[in-house]
Design a protein around this motif. Structure first.
Motif, mmCIF file in Angstrom:
data_model
loop_
_atom_site.group_PDB
_atom_site.id
_atom_site.type_symbol
_atom_site.label_atom_id
_atom_site.label_comp_id
_atom_site.label_asym_id
_atom_site.label_seq_id
_atom_site.Cartn_x
_atom_site.Cartn_y
_atom_site.Cartn_z
ATOM 1 N N HIS A 74 -12.482 2.983 12.778
ATOM 2 C CA HIS A 74 -11.147 3.006 12.163
ATOM 3 C C HIS A 74 -10.255 3.913 12.995
ATOM 4 N N ILE A 75 -9.105 3.400 13.362
ATOM 5 C CA ILE A 75 -8.172 4.165 14.195
ATOM 6 C C ILE A 75 -7.663 5.387 13.426
ATOM 7 N N SER A 76 -7.249 5.160 12.197
ATOM 8 C CA SER A 76 -6.731 6.260 11.362
ATOM 9 C C SER A 76 -7.877 6.892 10.576
ATOM 10 N N ASN A 77 -7.616 8.074 10.054
ATOM 11 C CA ASN A 77 -8.597 8.715 9.169
ATOM 12 C C ASN A 77 -8.403 8.145 7.769
ATOM 13 N N ILE A 78 -9.207 7.141 7.435
ATOM 14 C CA ILE A 78 -9.045 6.435 6.153
ATOM 15 C C ILE A 78 -9.253 7.377 4.953
ATOM 16 N N HIS A 79 -9.944 8.500 5.182
ATOM 17 C CA HIS A 79 -10.203 9.436 4.077
ATOM 18 C C HIS A 79 -9.013 10.339 3.771
ATOM 19 N N LYS A 80 -8.055 10.363 4.689
ATOM 20 C CA LYS A 80 -6.839 11.163 4.509
ATOM 21 C C LYS A 80 -5.722 10.313 3.922
ATOM 22 N N ARG A 81 -5.995 9.017 3.722
ATOM 23 C CA ARG A 81 -4.961 8.073 3.314
ATOM 24 C C ARG A 81 -5.152 7.673 1.837
ATOM 25 N N GLU A 82 -4.570 6.569 1.430
ATOM 26 C CA GLU A 82 -4.653 6.140 0.029
ATOM 27 C C GLU A 82 -6.123 5.997 -0.405
ATOM 28 N N PRO A 108 -13.000 -3.623 10.968
ATOM 29 C CA PRO A 108 -12.764 -4.718 10.023
ATOM 30 C C PRO A 108 -11.397 -4.634 9.354
ATOM 31 N N ALA A 109 -10.650 -3.560 9.663
ATOM 32 C CA ALA A 109 -9.302 -3.343 9.121
ATOM 33 C C ALA A 109 -9.346 -3.438 7.586
ATOM 34 N N ALA A 110 -8.386 -4.124 6.965
ATOM 35 C CA ALA A 110 -8.308 -4.129 5.496
ATOM 36 C C ALA A 110 -9.538 -4.753 4.849
ATOM 37 N N TYR A 111 -10.249 -5.640 5.586
ATOM 38 C CA TYR A 111 -11.458 -6.252 5.014
ATOM 39 C C TYR A 111 -12.576 -5.240 4.801
ATOM 40 N N SER A 112 -12.484 -4.079 5.473
ATOM 41 C CA SER A 112 -13.475 -3.014 5.241
ATOM 42 C C SER A 112 -13.575 -2.705 3.762
ATOM 43 N N HIS A 113 -12.414 -2.710 3.120
ATOM 44 C CA HIS A 113 -12.315 -2.213 1.740
ATOM 45 C C HIS A 113 -12.554 -3.299 0.689
ATOM 46 N N THR A 114 -12.664 -4.552 1.152
ATOM 47 C CA THR A 114 -12.728 -5.667 0.185
ATOM 48 C C THR A 114 -13.861 -6.650 0.413
ATOM 49 N N VAL A 159 1.201 5.865 12.532
ATOM 50 C CA VAL A 159 -0.158 5.793 11.958
ATOM 51 C C VAL A 159 -1.165 5.344 13.006
ATOM 52 N N TYR A 160 -0.812 4.298 13.793
ATOM 53 C CA TYR A 160 -1.806 3.653 14.656
ATOM 54 C C TYR A 160 -1.563 3.855 16.152
ATOM 55 N N GLY A 161 -0.477 4.554 16.530
ATOM 56 C CA GLY A 161 -0.220 4.802 17.942
ATOM 57 C C GLY A 161 0.553 3.671 18.603
ATOM 58 N N PHE A 216 -7.641 3.741 -2.037
ATOM 59 C CA PHE A 216 -8.282 2.422 -1.871
ATOM 60 C C PHE A 216 -8.855 2.232 -0.473
ATOM 61 N N ARG A 217 -8.444 3.096 0.486
ATOM 62 C CA ARG A 217 -8.999 2.977 1.844
ATOM 63 C C ARG A 217 -10.254 3.832 2.024
ATOM 64 N N HIS A 218 -10.596 4.634 1.025
ATOM 65 C CA HIS A 218 -11.705 5.579 1.209
ATOM 66 C C HIS A 218 -13.059 4.877 1.212
ATOM 67 N N GLY A 264 -10.271 -6.949 12.932
ATOM 68 C CA GLY A 264 -9.854 -7.717 11.761
ATOM 69 C C GLY A 264 -8.340 -7.839 11.633
ATOM 70 N N PRO A 265 -7.881 -8.152 10.445
ATOM 71 C CA PRO A 265 -6.483 -8.535 10.216
ATOM 72 C C PRO A 265 -5.468 -7.453 10.566
ATOM 73 N N ASN A 266 -4.388 -7.918 11.165
ATOM 74 C CA ASN A 266 -3.225 -7.096 11.527
ATOM 75 C C ASN A 266 -3.421 -6.197 12.739
ATOM 76 N N ILE A 267 -4.625 -6.152 13.260
ATOM 77 C CA ILE A 267 -4.835 -5.324 14.457
ATOM 78 C C ILE A 267 -4.032 -5.908 15.634
ATOM 79 N N ASN A 268 -3.730 -7.193 15.567
ATOM 80 C CA ASN A 268 -2.868 -7.800 16.601
ATOM 81 C C ASN A 268 -1.432 -7.288 16.530
HETATM 82 O O1 CA2 Z 1 -7.391 2.807 10.619
HETATM 83 C C1 CA2 Z 1 -7.802 1.670 10.833
HETATM 84 O O2 CA2 Z 1 -8.246 1.309 11.919
HETATM 85 C C2 CA2 Z 1 -7.686 0.600 9.742
HETATM 86 O O3 CA2 Z 1 -8.866 -0.209 9.814
HETATM 87 C C3 CA2 Z 1 -6.448 -0.221 10.076
HETATM 88 C C4 CA2 Z 1 -6.108 -1.277 9.028
HETATM 89 C C5 CA2 Z 1 -6.077 -0.661 7.616
HETATM 90 O O4 CA2 Z 1 -5.933 -1.688 6.661
HETATM 91 C C6 CA2 Z 1 -7.381 0.103 7.316
HETATM 92 O O5 CA2 Z 1 -7.291 0.670 6.025
HETATM 93 C C7 CA2 Z 1 -7.606 1.195 8.344
HETATM 94 C C8 CA2 Z 1 -4.717 -1.865 9.364
HETATM 95 C C9 CA2 Z 1 -4.696 -2.562 10.714
HETATM 96 C C10 CA2 Z 1 -3.373 -2.471 11.423
HETATM 97 O O6 CA2 Z 1 -2.303 -2.801 10.557
HETATM 98 C C11 CA2 Z 1 -1.028 -2.806 11.055
HETATM 99 C C12 CA2 Z 1 -0.058 -3.302 10.201
HETATM 100 C C13 CA2 Z 1 1.253 -3.348 10.640
HETATM 101 C C14 CA2 Z 1 1.584 -2.886 11.909
HETATM 102 C C15 CA2 Z 1 0.609 -2.378 12.747
HETATM 103 C C16 CA2 Z 1 -0.701 -2.349 12.315
#
Ligand code: CA2
Length: 145
Positions: free
Chosen positions: A100-108, A75-81, A22-24, A110-112, A9-13
């Motif tokens: 999810h790449i990150s541990n969404i439960h350890k974060r804000e 689904p990235a941010a769309y997971s939550h919405t 956060v994402y490596g 709204f990501r839980h 989903g969004p921003n994974i590019n």
């Molecule tokens: O941890 C994940 O994989 C997420 O799905 C990543 C999403 C985030 O909105 C979810 O809460 C958790 C974000 C995708 C990547 O966003 C970036 C934004 C800027 C720079 C690099 C990545």
């Protein structure tokens, strides 16, 4: 050969270009290449797609009903919405693994919550980009039954 759709989903590019803490450091291209390689090892045909648009992701999920046996999706941010993505996944009869790449439960907070988790057959959280490989392995396991 079973066919698996890896959807992002969004921003994974943007991976590997911003927020590496956060994402490596791996890019989307790295992740997709690894998914194809792991798929080959597992005897799966893997197709990878990414979109920043909710409607496009929904259309691809709808189309996957005809073609794919499983979806591995971040689904990235769309997971939550997105109730729309959840509904589309409910209409898909194959296996769904949420990554999810990150541990969404350890974060804000709204990501839980993830709407997609209400449909997912399995969830991989906080394992970094290795989570896609784990998701594919679980999809292969489910498809072998
Ligand atoms: O941890 C994940 O994989 C997420 O799905 C990543 C999403 C985030 O909105 C979810 O809460 C958790 C974000 C995708 C990547 O966003 C970036 C934004 C800027 C720079 C690099 C990545």
């Amino acid at each position: 050969m079973k066919k698996v759709l890896v959807l992002n989903g969004p921003n994974i590019n943007m991976l590997g270009k911003r927020q590496p803490e956060v994402y490596g450091y791996e890019t989307l291209a790295d992740i997709e290449q690894n998914c194809v390689n792991v798929g080959t090892d597992l005897g799966l045909t893997v197709t990878c797609k990414q979109s920043n648009y909710e409607g496009e992701l929904i259309t691809w999920i709808q189309e996957a009903r005809e073609e794919f046996d499983a979806i591995v999706m971040n689904p990235a941010a769309y997971s939550h919405t997105s109730i729309g993505i959840m509904d589309a996944l409910h209409a898909f009869e194959g296996a769904v693994i949420e990554v999810h790449i990150s541990n969404i439960h350890k974060r804000e907070e709204f990501r839980h919550h993830s709407y997609v988790s209400l449909r997912a057959d399995g969830i991989v959280v906080g394992c970094g980009t290795h989570g896609y490989e784990l998701g594919l392995r679980q999809a292969a396991h489910l498809l072998s039954k």
